[in-house]
Design a protein around this motif. Structure first.
Motif, PDB file in Angstrom:
ATOM      1  N   SER A  44     -45.615  40.426 -14.211  1.00 24.20           N
ATOM      2  CA  SER A  44     -44.045  40.774 -14.943  1.00 24.20           C
ATOM      3  C   SER A  44     -42.857  39.796 -14.519  1.00 24.20           C
ATOM      4  CB  SER A  44     -44.583  41.747 -15.296  1.00 24.20           C
ATOM      5  OG  SER A  44     -43.450  42.858 -13.943  1.00 24.20           O
ATOM      6  N   GLU A 526     -39.176  43.890  -6.987  1.00 19.92           N
ATOM      7  CA  GLU A 526     -40.446  44.360  -7.729  1.00 19.92           C
ATOM      8  C   GLU A 526     -41.216  45.288  -6.520  1.00 19.92           C
ATOM      9  OE1 GLU A 526     -44.255  42.470  -9.697  1.00 19.92           O
ATOM     10  OE2 GLU A 526     -42.382  41.546  -9.897  1.00 19.92           O
ATOM     11  N   ARG A 530     -45.947  44.526 -10.976  1.00 22.33           N
ATOM     12  CA  ARG A 530     -45.789  44.952 -12.695  1.00 22.33           C
ATOM     13  C   ARG A 530     -44.162  45.498 -13.154  1.00 22.33           C
ATOM     14  NH1 ARG A 530     -50.999  45.057 -12.027  1.00 22.33           N
ATOM     15  NH2 ARG A 530     -50.830  46.984 -12.663  1.00 22.33           N
ATOM     16  N   PHE A 531     -43.690  46.646 -11.767  1.00 16.10           N
ATOM     17  CA  PHE A 531     -42.458  47.055 -12.155  1.00 16.10           C
ATOM     18  C   PHE A 531     -41.661  46.495 -11.333  1.00 16.10           C
ATOM     19  CE2 PHE A 531     -40.471  50.439 -10.471  1.00 16.10           C
ATOM     20  CZ  PHE A 531     -39.323  50.917 -12.382  1.00 16.10           C
ATOM     21  N   THR A 532     -40.355  45.784 -12.350  1.00  9.88           N
ATOM     22  CA  THR A 532     -39.152  45.691 -11.796  1.00  9.88           C
ATOM     23  C   THR A 532     -37.859  46.122 -12.120  1.00  9.88           C
ATOM     24  OG1 THR A 532     -38.919  43.920 -14.177  1.00  9.88           O
ATOM     25  CG2 THR A 532     -40.154  42.891 -11.957  1.00  9.88           C
ATOM     26  N   GLN A 567     -38.062  47.728 -16.225  1.00  7.95           N
ATOM     27  CA  GLN A 567     -40.007  46.872 -16.639  1.00  7.95           C
ATOM     28  C   GLN A 567     -41.279  47.411 -16.217  1.00  7.95           C
ATOM     29  OE1 GLN A 567     -41.111  43.248 -17.237  1.00  7.95           O
ATOM     30  NE2 GLN A 567     -39.825  43.422 -19.114  1.00  7.95           N
ATOM     31  N   TYR A 568     -42.095  47.767 -16.885  1.00  5.25           N
ATOM     32  CA  TYR A 568     -43.881  48.326 -16.299  1.00  5.25           C
ATOM     33  C   TYR A 568     -44.309  47.351 -17.179  1.00  5.25           C
ATOM     34  CZ  TYR A 568     -47.812  49.951 -14.625  1.00  5.25           C
ATOM     35  OH  TYR A 568     -49.226  50.137 -14.340  1.00  5.25           O
ATOM     36  N   THR A 570     -48.360  46.763 -17.463  1.00  2.00           N
ATOM     37  CA  THR A 570     -50.184  47.268 -17.250  1.00  2.00           C
ATOM     38  C   THR A 570     -51.327  46.110 -16.174  1.00  2.00           C
ATOM     39  OG1 THR A 570     -51.127  46.839 -19.657  1.00  2.00           O
ATOM     40  CG2 THR A 570     -49.870  49.360 -18.630  1.00  2.00           C
TER      41      THR A 570
END
Length: 674
Positions: A44, A526, A530-532, A567-568, A570
């Motif tokens: 991400s 991050e 996948r989490f920014t 933003q996340y 999966t």
């Protein structure tokens, strides 16, 4: 797939040679993907990053960032950026405007793949005429940069990269629908015809089908509108290295704003506009030796803009023929030393007819032309140090020759630290009425030469430091600080009174000054896969000499903006969650508005945006909301009860005009199977 000589691509784009590491990155979770069992899993991305290898401080909004919100057009793409502030020029026409470094967007040079666009008549609505889904990235450069495309960039450049003819997506369809009954539809199709020819077709339609008045002032919150646009871009590539790029574009836009239909026709104040735009461009790149390190290029662009508008008792009908020609020779035979020299011509022919019962109309047909010669030297010492020195001399019809020097330096003293500095001069021809388009949405008398075209002149200097923190091996965590100052030697100053609006050149005022100091902080990380997190804060000190007042804080200019984006995604990016919170600071109001704002300033306000995306094999569906805090500017139309009075003013907009909006959309992509 076609293979292009890397040395020739920058010539066609009108930029100096850059390495592959310096080319803008447009990949992301919304970008390229492979829907197969051996799919490449893309991590991400926050969608907005600071380019590490660009010589000028450049923020890149990539494909991910362009899908974070509804992004029906270019203006909405900047909602999660603190560098660029987006607002309305008035409360009736829907015209959008941006601010960069605390100055109006007219001082920011807009580029379409490094061709100057949105000049003159096309500027007030130009941001709304670029569908976000037509773009693959946007690059925002602060301060002055290259002299190759002219010297109209005073506070920065915004370059748009469109979907390419060589795209791997032969068919792309996007549609969205909002709770205010606005609908949007986009189509893109890239086709390869043999080894040499490729093309991309781009089509767009949108409409706002219902009038709404949530604040009860009798005026539509957003104009009813119908817009259609089409673009066709071509690429020819010969094995010898010859490249030809050309394309056409057409736009039709009709909109009606003003008082609601409940007001009798004979007493209704209405803004009725029709805009038509037709343009085309040509780029030819010719290699002059076997390894393509020496090149010659021709870049040409033509645009015709036709505007027909009625604003209450005023009428403004205008046409503009604009031409841009750039001839460039580039020598890139050395890895360390690059040279670019060239000649250019920028032509604008206007036909303006401004009819007004307030004795401030005019009828003029000015022909504005400028011829320029430029040279630019670039020195690269690996990835440690670079220097770009440019000098341009332009002959402006009626104003003589003006020289514009520019210098950019980039230094990496340590692998985790990047220092940048740049400075130079910017010059542009003013077009006062369209530069200040909001004044048409008033009944006030316009004082001054709104039909004139003085040369506005400014110097901008700035510096930036970016520190990449050692928390991961992909350099996704960084802290950035920058400072820029813009100082005008000449510009048009707009001064609002209760019943009049005066236009005064800076040079006509004793000790006239206009400047901004702009400070910005950026942080991105991050912390989890996948989490920014992206956090940005900007402070602006803008001051200007006002007639009868002296040097003061510039009215209607926000002093602060902060943006937090989370933003996340999966695993395999099947679900994507976005949230953006912005805090917008107050701005000083004009003196006659102090009965509405006793403190002399507007209030600060928060805005919240959110979106959830579900991805399937060949399509995405998404739902989201805008302005979820439901903040709206109170009384954006001054004198709404009597728009024919000389105090009526719908141009002093500093906040959102509409409350919560919910939307839903779908994106369908068909990939090449071979």
């Amino acid at each position: 797939m076609m293979k292009f000589p890397v040395a020739l691509i920058p010539v066609l784009m009108g930029t100096a040679l850059v390495s592959r590491a310096q080319m803008p990155d447009t990949t992301g979770i919304y970008g390229e993907r492979r829907d197969s069992l051996d799919a490449t899993v893309f991590q991400s991305s926050g969608g907005s990053t600071l380019s590490r290898f660009k010589d000028v401080r450049t923020e890149v909004i990539n494909a991910s960032g362009l899908c974070k919100m509804a992004c029906c057009n270019l203006a909405e793409s900047f909602e999660n950026s603190a560098s660029v502030t987006v607002g309305y020029s008035d409360a009736v026409t829907g015209a959008r405007q941006i601010r960069l470094l605390g100055q109006s967007g007219i001082y920011t040079q807009m580029l379409d793949e490094n061709r100057p666009v949105m000049r003159g008549l096309s500027a007030p609505f130009g941001l709304g005429y670029v569908p976000g889904q037509w773009l693959e990235s946007i690059q925002i450069s602060k301060g002055v940069s290259s002299v190759i495309n002219g010297v109209e960039s005073m506070t920065g450049q915004i370059n748009m990269e469109h979907r390419k003819p060589t795209d791997e997506k032969p068919f792309y369809l996007q549609g969205s629908f909002m709770s205010d009954l606005k609908a949007d539809l986009n189509l893109a199709s890239s086709l390869q015809m043999g080894d040499r020819w490729s093309t991309v077709l781009l089509a767009h339609a949108d409409g706002n089908f219902k009038s709404m008045d949530h604040n009860g002032d009798g005026f539509m919150d957003d104009p009813r509108s119908r817009q259609f646009s089409f673009s066709n871009r071509w690429l020819y590539f010969d094995p010898s290295g010859l490249q030809v790029r050309f394309g056409i574009r057409a736009i039709q836009d009709n909109r009606v704003g003003g008082q609601m239909e409940s007001v009798p026709q004979e007493r209704r104040w209405k803004a009725d506009l029709r805009n038509r735009n037709l343009g085309g461009y040509l780029k030819v790149g010719v290699p002059l030796n076997e390894d393509n390190s020496r090149n010659f290029a021709v870049v040409a662009d033509y645009t015709y803009q036709d505007m027909r508008g009625a604003f209450g008792l005023r009428r403004y009908d205008a046409g503009q023929h604009s031409g841009f020609v750039n001839l460039l020779y580039q020598d890139q035979s050395s890895e360390a030393h690059h040279f670019t020299v060239g000649l250019s011509d920028i032509f604008d022919g206007y036909d303006e007819n401004f009819v007004s019962p307030y004795a401030d109309g005019f009828d003029s047909k000015p022909v504005l032309n400028s011829l320029g010669a430029f040279g630019e030297y670039t020195f690269h010492y690996g990835e440690t140090f670079s220097l770009i020195a440019g000098l341009r001399a332009d002959w402006f019809a009626g104003a003589g020759v003006k020289a514009s020097p520019r210098l950019t330096v980039r230094w990496t003293p340590h692998e985790s630290v990047v220092l940048r500095a740049n400075g130079g001069r910017g010059i542009r021809r003013s077009t006062p009425l369209v530069d200040n388009f909001g004044v048409l949405s008033t009944s006030k008398a316009l004082l001054g030469d709104f039909g004139g075209h003085i040369l506005e002149d400014a110097w901008t200097f700035g510096a930036n430091v970016t520190w990449y923190l050692p928390f991961d091996d992909r350099e996704k965590t960084y802290v950035s600080l920058d400072y820029f100052r813009t100082d005008f030697a000449e510009k048009n100053v707009l001064c609002y009174g209760q019943e009049s609006i005066a236009l005064v050149p800076l040079s006509a005022m004793e000790k006239g000054r206009s400047f901004t100091n702009n400070y910005q902080f950026d942080f991105a990380t991050e912390p989890l896969e996948r989490f920014t997190i992206n956090l940005t804060a900007r402070y602006t000190d803008a001051r200007e000499t006002l007639p009868g007042i002296g040097l003061a804080q510039k009215p209607m200019t926000s002093s602060f903006k902060g943006v937090l984006n989370l933003q996340y995604a999966t695993r395999l990016n099947k679900w994507i969650f976005d949230a953006t919170l912005s805090v917008n600071g107050p701005c000083r109001v004009w003196d006659f508005m102090k009965d509405m704002y006793p403190s002399g300033s507007t209030q600060w306000y928060p805005l919240l945006y959110a979106q959830v995306t579900k991805r399937f094999k060949n399509f995405d569906i998404y739902v989201g909301g805008e302005n979820l805090t439901d903040f709206r500017q109170k009384n954006p139309v001054i004198g709404a009860s009597d728009p024919w009075d000389s105090k009526f003013d719908a141009s002093l907009v500093w906040g959102p005009l509409m409350g919560i909006k919910i939307y839903a959309g779908v994106r369908l992509t068909i990939w090449k199977t071979v």
